[in-house]
Design an enzyme around this catalytic site. Structure first.
Site, short mmCIF file in Angstrom:
data_model
loop_
_atom_site.label_atom_id
_atom_site.label_comp_id
_atom_site.label_asym_id
_atom_site.label_seq_id
_atom_site.Cartn_x
_atom_site.Cartn_y
_atom_site.Cartn_z
N SER A 125 109.85 40.49 25.44
CA SER A 125 111.28 40.69 25.92
C SER A 125 110.89 41.33 27.04
O SER A 125 109.48 42.16 27.84
CB SER A 125 111.38 42.30 24.88
OG SER A 125 111.95 43.46 25.71
N TYR A 149 108.60 51.18 21.94
CA TYR A 149 109.22 50.18 21.23
C TYR A 149 108.19 48.65 22.72
O TYR A 149 107.92 47.77 21.90
CB TYR A 149 110.55 49.43 21.23
CG TYR A 149 111.66 48.46 21.55
CD1 TYR A 149 110.60 47.39 20.79
CD2 TYR A 149 111.55 47.56 22.62
CE1 TYR A 149 111.20 46.47 20.43
CE2 TYR A 149 111.73 46.38 22.23
CZ TYR A 149 111.78 45.94 21.77
OH TYR A 149 112.26 44.43 21.93
N LYS A 153 105.14 45.67 22.77
CA LYS A 153 105.05 44.37 23.54
C LYS A 153 104.14 44.07 24.26
O LYS A 153 103.78 43.06 24.55
CB LYS A 153 106.20 44.18 23.66
CG LYS A 153 107.77 44.43 22.69
CD LYS A 153 107.56 42.99 21.87
CE LYS A 153 109.59 43.16 21.17
NZ LYS A 153 108.72 42.49 19.65
P1 NAD Z 1 116.26 42.05 14.13
O1 NAD Z 1 116.48 43.32 13.49
O2 NAD Z 1 118.04 41.34 14.45
O3 NAD Z 1 115.33 41.15 13.20
C1 NAD Z 1 114.18 41.58 13.53
C2 NAD Z 1 113.62 40.70 11.47
O4 NAD Z 1 112.52 41.15 12.25
C3 NAD Z 1 114.84 41.49 10.56
O5 NAD Z 1 115.32 40.79 9.96
C4 NAD Z 1 113.29 42.52 10.06
O6 NAD Z 1 114.21 43.19 8.74
C5 NAD Z 1 112.56 42.27 10.09
N1 NAD Z 1 111.27 42.88 10.06
C6 NAD Z 1 111.38 43.90 10.67
N2 NAD Z 1 110.18 43.98 10.48
C7 NAD Z 1 109.04 43.79 9.23
C8 NAD Z 1 108.30 43.74 8.67
N3 NAD Z 1 107.41 44.34 8.73
N4 NAD Z 1 107.49 42.18 7.80
C9 NAD Z 1 109.48 41.16 7.97
N5 NAD Z 1 109.81 41.51 8.13
C10 NAD Z 1 110.22 42.60 9.08
O7 NAD Z 1 116.18 41.45 16.06
P2 NAD Z 1 116.47 40.39 16.58
O8 NAD Z 1 117.33 41.02 17.28
O9 NAD Z 1 116.50 38.90 16.37
O10 NAD Z 1 114.93 40.14 17.76
C11 NAD Z 1 113.85 39.53 17.04
C12 NAD Z 1 112.53 39.37 17.92
O11 NAD Z 1 113.05 39.59 19.19
C13 NAD Z 1 112.66 41.18 17.62
O12 NAD Z 1 110.47 40.98 17.41
C14 NAD Z 1 112.48 42.06 18.27
O13 NAD Z 1 112.28 42.85 19.42
C15 NAD Z 1 112.53 40.86 19.88
N6 NAD Z 1 113.33 40.85 21.34
C16 NAD Z 1 115.18 41.06 20.54
C17 NAD Z 1 115.42 42.10 22.04
C18 NAD Z 1 117.24 41.65 21.28
O14 NAD Z 1 117.95 42.37 22.11
N7 NAD Z 1 117.96 41.33 20.48
C19 NAD Z 1 115.72 41.15 23.48
C20 NAD Z 1 113.99 41.24 23.21
C21 NAD Z 1 113.13 41.08 22.35
C1 UD1 Z 2 118.31 47.21 25.92
C2 UD1 Z 2 116.66 47.67 25.65
C3 UD1 Z 2 115.09 46.90 26.18
C4 UD1 Z 2 115.54 45.54 25.59
C5 UD1 Z 2 116.11 44.64 26.25
C6 UD1 Z 2 116.55 43.35 26.18
C7 UD1 Z 2 117.22 50.15 24.93
C8 UD1 Z 2 118.00 51.49 25.08
N1 UD1 Z 2 116.58 49.22 25.32
O1 UD1 Z 2 118.05 47.19 26.70
O2 UD1 Z 2 114.17 47.64 25.15
O3 UD1 Z 2 114.04 44.62 26.35
O4 UD1 Z 2 117.56 45.19 25.54
O5 UD1 Z 2 117.58 43.08 24.64
O6 UD1 Z 2 118.03 49.27 23.64
N2 UD1 Z 2 125.78 50.36 27.82
C9 UD1 Z 2 126.55 50.77 28.04
N3 UD1 Z 2 127.15 51.86 27.85
C10 UD1 Z 2 126.54 51.53 26.08
C11 UD1 Z 2 125.39 50.48 26.55
C12 UD1 Z 2 124.76 49.70 27.59
O7 UD1 Z 2 127.03 51.48 29.29
O8 UD1 Z 2 127.13 52.40 25.25
C13 UD1 Z 2 124.31 50.10 29.68
C14 UD1 Z 2 123.47 50.24 29.72
O9 UD1 Z 2 123.02 51.39 30.53
C15 UD1 Z 2 122.91 48.94 30.57
C16 UD1 Z 2 123.75 47.70 29.72
O10 UD1 Z 2 124.70 48.35 29.88
O11 UD1 Z 2 122.98 48.79 31.99
C17 UD1 Z 2 123.33 46.75 28.62
O12 UD1 Z 2 122.54 48.35 27.20
P1 UD1 Z 2 121.96 47.16 25.98
O13 UD1 Z 2 122.83 46.91 26.15
O14 UD1 Z 2 121.48 48.56 25.95
O15 UD1 Z 2 120.81 46.74 27.00
P2 UD1 Z 2 118.95 47.22 27.41
O16 UD1 Z 2 119.29 48.40 29.27
O17 UD1 Z 2 119.32 46.31 29.00
#
Ligand code: NAD
Ligand code: UD1
Length: 336
Positions: A125, A149, A153
């Protein structure tokens, strides 16, 4: 060619990546413990692709069951999405996060080592860039974190580097995602958070649906063009395609490599609101409130490395991300 194991494959990014992998001709096996997703998302993958990937409801930390997957299939590479991802929850439940994300990854790596599978693509991330690096972020910048969290990573990246040092067979790519939003354009798959969303676009989607009154904008006094926070939003299908590109590139990787997956372009909270209003044809009521603790002013990628080594670039606009998010939301008002 062996199969690709997708951990967390019923989740938001995982399920969209399953579609891209199948469309690119890969045979996939999916595992998830369903703690934050529903198996229905795989039914949607099947509907879109016409393929029914084998699914294991298993926990990453279950050594025996993880071994069984490798006994049942010749796995060529693992794409590792499974993990817990809510920042606020991680502050309240650090041990749960460290056990699930870090021990779970260690268990998976042990099983891979046992079965001689050394190709690994990890969901990292932009959070690993911490609070002190200047934007745009490049992969060589120092990493740090501000919450459990984020530390999972940072620590998993360190573990992966150490594993690569210990055995030169490993080919590891850590993909540092910026802010994935949007949905598959069919409206069949999208983001499906439990309860009140923490992240901006899922929250706006609920306001557009009428389930939440108004958006709280967390601060308009940042040093940014309109004072609101700036992020690098990326369409989840662009991100999914980035994994297909990484899988191809993994064959020529030696050891550990980190690669940003972002558009390279920052958008403010108000830019996103404007784009979403256009997409849904409604006004999004909002109120400016205090900054959210831990938020930074700006985060966006330098996306040069991905275009050079993966030959991949994000293609979709913010408008398209919002249109697809809205399309999914209105077709699935109660989620999946
Ligand atoms: P998500 O929660 O939709 O998907 C993660 C999946 O992992 C879920 O389906 C959950 O049931 C499963 N899971 C969690 N723990 C588990 C375990 N111990 N065994 C088996 N399954 C398990 O989240 P996502 O948004 O699809 O994210 C996927 C990955 O990308 C995550 O590692 C997350 O940290 C990373 N990531 C997400 C974002 C974001 O904004 N969505 C940003 C940066 C990184
Ligand atoms: C989130 C995660 C971060 C992850 C990143 C990338 C949190 C706190 N952080 O951060 O760990 O690496 O996504 O996917 O979840 N905002 C509002 N009102 C809201 C929600 C958000 O104003 O109700 C603003 C926030 O201040 C920020 C922007 O929208 O400026 C995006 O927020 P968000 O979607 O939560 O993502 P990140 O803060 O980038």
């Amino acid at each position: 060619m062996g199969k690709i194991l997708v951990t967390g494959g019923t989740g938001f990014i995982g399920s969209h990546t399953c579609v891209s992998l199948i469309n690119a001709g890969y045979e996939i096996v999916v595992m998830d413990n369903l703690c934050n997703s529903k198996v229905e998302s795989l039914a949607r993958v099947s509907l879109i692709t016409g393929k029914n990937p084998r699914f294991y409801k298993t926990d990453l930390n279950d050594y025996k069951e993880m071994c069984q997957i490798f006994e049942d299939h010749k796995i060529d590479a693992v794409i590792h999405f499974a993990g817990l991802k809510a920042v606020g929850e991680s502050v309240k439940l650090p041990l749960t996060y460290y056990h699930n994300n870090i021990s779970g990854t260690i268990n998976l790596l042990k099983v891979m080592e046992k079965y001689g599978c050394h190709k690994f693509i990890f969901s990292s991330s932009a959070t690993v860039y911490g609070e002190n690096n200047p934007v745009p972020y490049t992969e060589d910048m120092p990493t740090s974190a501000t919450n459990p969290y984020g530390y999972t990573k940072v620590m998993i990246e360190q573990i992966l580097k150490d594993v690569c040092t210990s055995n030169s067979d490993w080919k590891v790519i850590s993909l540092r995602y910026f802010n994935p939003i949007g949905a598959h354009e069919s409206g069949l798959m999208g983001e499906n958070p439990n309860g009140i969303p923490n992240n901006l676009v899922p929250y706006i989607a609920q306001v557009a649906l009428g389930k939440l009154d108004k958006l709280h904008v967390f601060g308009n006094d940042y040093d940014t063009p309109d004072g609101t926070g700036v992020r690098d939003y990326i369409h989840v299908m662009d991100l999914a395609e980035g994994h297909v590109a990484a899988l191809k590139y993994a064959n020529s990787v030696n050891g550990f490599e980190a690669i940003n997956l972002g558009t390279g372009k920052g958008s403010s909270v108000l830019d996103v609101v404007k784009a979403y209003e256009k997409a849904c044809g409604k006004k999004i009521p909002l109120e400016i409130v205090a900054r959210r603790p831990g938020d930074i002013a700006e985060s966006y990628a330098d996306a040069t490395k991905a275009s050079e080594v993966l030959n991949w670039k994000a293609t979709y606009s913010l408008e398209k991300m919002c249109t697809d998010s809205w399309n999914f939301t209105k077709q699935n008002p109660k989620g999946l």
